[in-house]
Write an enzyme that holds these catalytic residues in place. Structure first.
Site, PDB file in Angstrom:
ATOM      1  CE  LYS A 301      10.020  57.808  59.372  1.00  0.00           C
ATOM      2  NZ  LYS A 301      10.807  56.610  59.249  1.00  0.00           N
ATOM      3  CD  GLU A 388      16.420  42.687  63.314  1.00  0.00           C
ATOM      4  OE1 GLU A 388      15.548  42.068  62.655  1.00  0.00           O
ATOM      5  OE2 GLU A 388      16.353  43.901  63.542  1.00  0.00           O
ATOM      6  NE  ARG A 416      11.622  39.433  64.417  1.00  0.00           N
ATOM      7  CZ  ARG A 416      10.815  40.391  63.997  1.00  0.00           C
ATOM      8  NH1 ARG A 416      11.123  41.049  62.903  1.00  0.00           N
ATOM      9  NH2 ARG A 416       9.732  40.697  64.643  1.00  0.00           N
TER      10      ARG A 416
HETATM   11  C1  LIG Z   1      12.998  43.649  64.378  1.00  0.00           C
HETATM   12  C2  LIG Z   1      13.243  45.130  64.447  1.00  0.00           C
HETATM   13  N1  LIG Z   1      14.417  45.634  64.013  1.00  0.00           N
HETATM   14  C3  LIG Z   1      14.637  46.965  64.055  1.00  0.00           C
HETATM   15  C4  LIG Z   1      13.686  47.805  64.541  1.00  0.00           C
HETATM   16  C5  LIG Z   1      13.970  49.288  64.668  1.00  0.00           C
HETATM   17  N2  LIG Z   1      13.024  50.081  63.853  1.00  0.00           N
HETATM   18  C6  LIG Z   1      11.949  50.685  64.388  1.00  0.00           C
HETATM   19  S1  LIG Z   1      11.057  51.502  63.274  1.00  0.00           S
HETATM   20  C7  LIG Z   1      12.123  51.103  62.037  1.00  0.00           C
HETATM   21  C8  LIG Z   1      11.896  51.603  60.652  1.00  0.00           C
HETATM   22  C9  LIG Z   1      10.517  51.331  60.198  1.00  0.00           C
HETATM   23  O1  LIG Z   1      10.367  51.870  58.919  1.00  0.00           O
HETATM   24  P1  LIG Z   1       9.003  51.709  58.188  1.00  0.00           P
HETATM   25  O2  LIG Z   1       8.453  50.360  58.418  1.00  0.00           O
HETATM   26  O3  LIG Z   1       9.176  52.126  56.789  1.00  0.00           O
HETATM   27  O4  LIG Z   1       8.049  52.720  58.959  1.00  0.00           O
HETATM   28  P2  LIG Z   1       8.159  54.322  59.034  1.00  0.00           P
HETATM   29  O5  LIG Z   1       8.852  54.649  60.313  1.00  0.00           O
HETATM   30  O6  LIG Z   1       8.941  54.790  57.872  1.00  0.00           O
HETATM   31  O7  LIG Z   1       6.763  54.777  59.026  1.00  0.00           O
HETATM   32  C10 LIG Z   1      13.168  50.313  62.514  1.00  0.00           C
HETATM   33  C11 LIG Z   1      14.282  49.808  61.717  1.00  0.00           C
HETATM   34  C12 LIG Z   1      12.484  47.238  64.992  1.00  0.00           C
HETATM   35  N3  LIG Z   1      11.501  47.982  65.507  1.00  0.00           N
HETATM   36  N4  LIG Z   1      12.285  45.907  64.921  1.00  0.00           N
END
Ligand SMILES: Cc1ncc(C[n+]2csc(CCOP(=O)(O)OP(=O)(O)O)c2C)c(N)n1
Length: 664
Positions: A301, A388, A416
């Site tokens: 990242k 959630e 959700r």
């Molecule tokens: C249902 C839901 N909860 C929380 C989020 C907030 N959120 C956006 S991106 C993320 C982390 C995603 O991490 P990952 O899937 O590993 O992708 P990366 O950003 O590391 O590439 C979160 C918690 C969301 N988008 N959807």
């Protein structure tokens, strides 16, 4: 714009580039991302991490025919640059500009929209099933992060893949980070895979194997051998998992117990997600497989930007920053604290005084500021991951044991867990507290992130208490009150700076269902207008009041505090004494606070006209700022005042004209 960015405008062009050119192009893309986002803000870290992966995907596959389904889709910026949107890339996340997420309406290359985590595998499987139904041959590729994989829906999909289709490619983009560091057993499991010598050996063997074959030959060979291809290839380089090479490590095991393999999905990896030739060969391989496959790709990242590498959490998503250093502008002196920080600090105080209170976040410790509690009292803090539904059920379980769990969840993500709210928290009438952060607009993110539906979805459920504070002091009072309640309690507040009022040392218990009269009618002025600004609409309400007073109206201001139960007595009283009632809410009008007032007036036969100010029955787009959207949709002082004046004129008109008997 740089050399290759100028030339490449479609996936077709990516395929024309040599490896050396692709490497140079990757560097150009990173520069473009860093420069544009320094101005617009956005998801810098995740996008810097997937530059090579996205190039390789477009090198091997052909969108829009082939389908890429991005989980969350916050990492889609590179894909946008390669699919005819580079000229508008500088507009990303701003008013009238490109969205920060995948949108079907934005491009034929975005086959599926998203921004909530965990949807990609299921949606991609549906697309694959439709392809199989109609007998076409599109490749379907889901790209999912290691944190999104921990989401329940992802596992529901994985459970269903092998029995549904034979052709399905999942890319597990593992950078070890959610927004914060990824948490939980799955993240530990992936980490074991990455570090496990056997898997690393297999990955190295596979790498040697794919590198040996000239481009195209591998695909050809495997296409001919179809299902046998994969097994043949594995055997050729000794990759066939067997008990002898893949012994259990005693903590759940590898080899034949690899979780993906157990679910009927071939596992390949871990491979270096920045090694372009390896990515390309591996994707060619996957394309030729007649078996669902997951490719475990390791990425960094923030790759290519020192500040982002050093601080992956901050650079996951941020506002404008200095392009050289990554420094973000300090908060202007005198800016009130964020609602989030007030919440986090209040949690610490409440927890210190009451052992039954705990805080729960679903992977948003920084966004919600619950990390303040984590720091102060780690044993009273739970991060359950992007989960959630689980967060709410977990809270319900604790509540049955006498605890007062506080779920800090964004309004939009709590959607959700609606069934858990109804079936578990409300039906059992459990004292779970929901602090619904980001209630209101998330302007740059747009419709996936606006928290505009929570009043409607909570108000219809029995046993629930729903409230909205007008300022940060009242937020703390509401939290304090909620911890003394025996019912599910919901508190909504927006993103960003609060109102700047002092917070009392000792919060006070509010009377549930009782509004606060800020200003009553004075008997001055001929026309009486009762304003009911809910929560953060109070400042707008006060400005409307001042302007109406300046125009000779007698104005009352009532802070509703509670949407459910609504203060029937106070609302009815002002409904009967006013000429016009105005409700103001940072929420969709359908089923919102204004609707609650109308329902009450209907019950009580109050016929005073009600002007409802709020968001219309449509999805509100993204924009540079809240102000841009409020202006466009009329949630402004000017528009509210002019609506009141129009209504006053209507009331003053002769009865025949009002009834439509006379055409003016
Ligand atoms: C249902 C839901 N909860 C929380 C989020 C907030 N959120 C956006 S991106 C993320 C982390 C995603 O991490 P990952 O899937 O590993 O992708 P990366 O950003 O590391 O590439 C979160 C918690 C969301 N988008 N959807």
């Amino acid at each position: 714009m740089s050399r290759y960015l100028e030339m490449v405008d479609a996936p077709l062009h990516v395929k024309k580039l040599t490896l050396t050119q692709l490497h140079e192009f990757a560097a150009e893309i990173r520069r473009e991302l860093i420069t544009v986002l320094a101005k617009n803000g956005g998801h810098l870290g995740p996008n810097l991490g997937v530059v090579e992966l996205t190039l390789a995907l477009h090198y091997v596959f052909n969108t829009p025919k082939d389908k890429f389904i991005w989980d969350v889709s916050h990492q889609i910026y590179v894909h946008k640059l390669l699919t005819g949107r580079k000229d508008r890339f500088h507009t990303i996340r701003s008013t009238g500009g490109l969205s920060g997420f995948a949108m079907r309406s934005e491009s034929e290359h975005d086959c599926y929209g998203a921004a909530h985590a965990g949807t990609a595998l299921s949606a991609a499987l549906g697309i694959a099933a439709a392809r199989d139904q109609r007998g076409s041959d599109e490749n379907v590729v889901a790209i999912i992060g290691d944190a999104a994989l921990t989401n329940g829906i992802s596992f529901e999909a994985m459970n269903n893949i092998a029995q549904t289709t034979k052709k399905f490619i999942a890319i597990l983009n593992d950078n070890e980070w959610s927004i914060a560091k990824n948490v939980g057993a799955i993240s530990g499991y992936l980490n074991k895979l990455i570090t496990h010598p056997s898997y690393n050996k297999l990955a190295k063997d596979f790498e040697r194997f794919v590198r040996r074959l000239p481009k195209g030959e591998l695909a050809l060979k495997l296409a001919h051998k179809a299902e046998e291809g994969f097994k043949g290839a594995l055997t050729e380089v000794g990759l066939e998992p067997s008990r002898s090479t893949m012994e259990s490590d005693g903590r759940g095991g590898y080899g034949n117990s690899l979780i993906f393999e157990e679910m009927g999905i071939r596992y390949l990896g871990p491979i270096d997600g920045h090694d372009l030739p390896l990515l390309i060969s591996t994707l060619e391989f996957a394309k030729a497989c007649d078996h669902p496959i997951v490719i475990h790709v390791l990425t960094k990242k923030g790759k290519g930007f020192e500040a982002a590498l050093k601080n992956p959490e901050k650079f996951h998503g941020l506002g404008p920053y200095d392009v050289a250093t990554g420094a973000t502008a300090p908060t202007k002196p005198g800016t009130p604290p964020n609602w989030q920080d007030v919440f986090g600090n209040a949690m610490v105080k409440l927890c210190q005084k009451d052992n039954t209170i705990v805080g729960i976040t679903a992977a948003m410790p920084t966004g919600t500021s619950l990390k303040i509690l984590e720091k102060a009292m780690p044993n009273r803090y739970y991060d359950v991951g992007i989960a959630e539904e689980h967060a709410v059920l977990f809270a319900c379980g604790m509540a049955t044991m006498g605890y007062h769990p506080v779920c800090a969840i964004y309004s939009t993500f709590l959607q959700r867990a609606y069934d858990c709210i109804v079936h578990d928290a409300a039906l059992q009438d459990l004292p779970v507290i929901f602090c619904m952060d980001r209630a209101g607009l998330s302007p740059q993110d747009g419709p996936t992130h606006h928290g505009l539906f929570d009043i409607s979805y909570v108000r219809s459920v029995p046993n629930c208490i729903a409230m909205a504070p007008k300022d940060e002091d009242e937020l703390v009072d509401m939290m304090f009150t909620a911890t003394h309640e025996k019912h599910p309690a919901f508190i909504r507040y927006p993103r960003g700076p609060a109102e700047g009022v002092p917070i009392k040392e000792q919060p006070k218990l509010l009377e549930v269902g009782k509004a606060e009269i800020i200003q009553s009618f004075s008997s001055a002025g001929s026309r009486k207008i009762a304003l009911f600004p809910l929560g953060n609409m109070m400042s707008l309400g006060r400005k409307v009041a001042a302007q109406l007073a300046a125009e000779g109206c007698d104005v009352a201001i009532i802070n509703p505090r509670f949407v459910k139960p609504i203060d029937a007595g106070t609302t009815e009283f002002f409904g009967r004494t006013a000429d016009i009632v105005v409700t103001l809410e940072d929420h969709v009008l359908q089923g919102g606070y204004g609707s609650a007032v109308l329902e009450l007036f209907n019950d009580k036969r109050v016929t005073t006209p009600v002007i409802m100010v709020g968001w219309p029955d449509q999805f509100i787009e993204h924009a540079t700022s809240v102000d841009d959207l409020r202006k466009k949709y009329g949630l402004t002082v000017e528009n509210t005042v002019s609506r009141v004046k129009a209504e006053l004129a209507e009331i003053a008109a002769p009865a025949e004209r009002r009834s439509g008997l006379v055409v003016a």
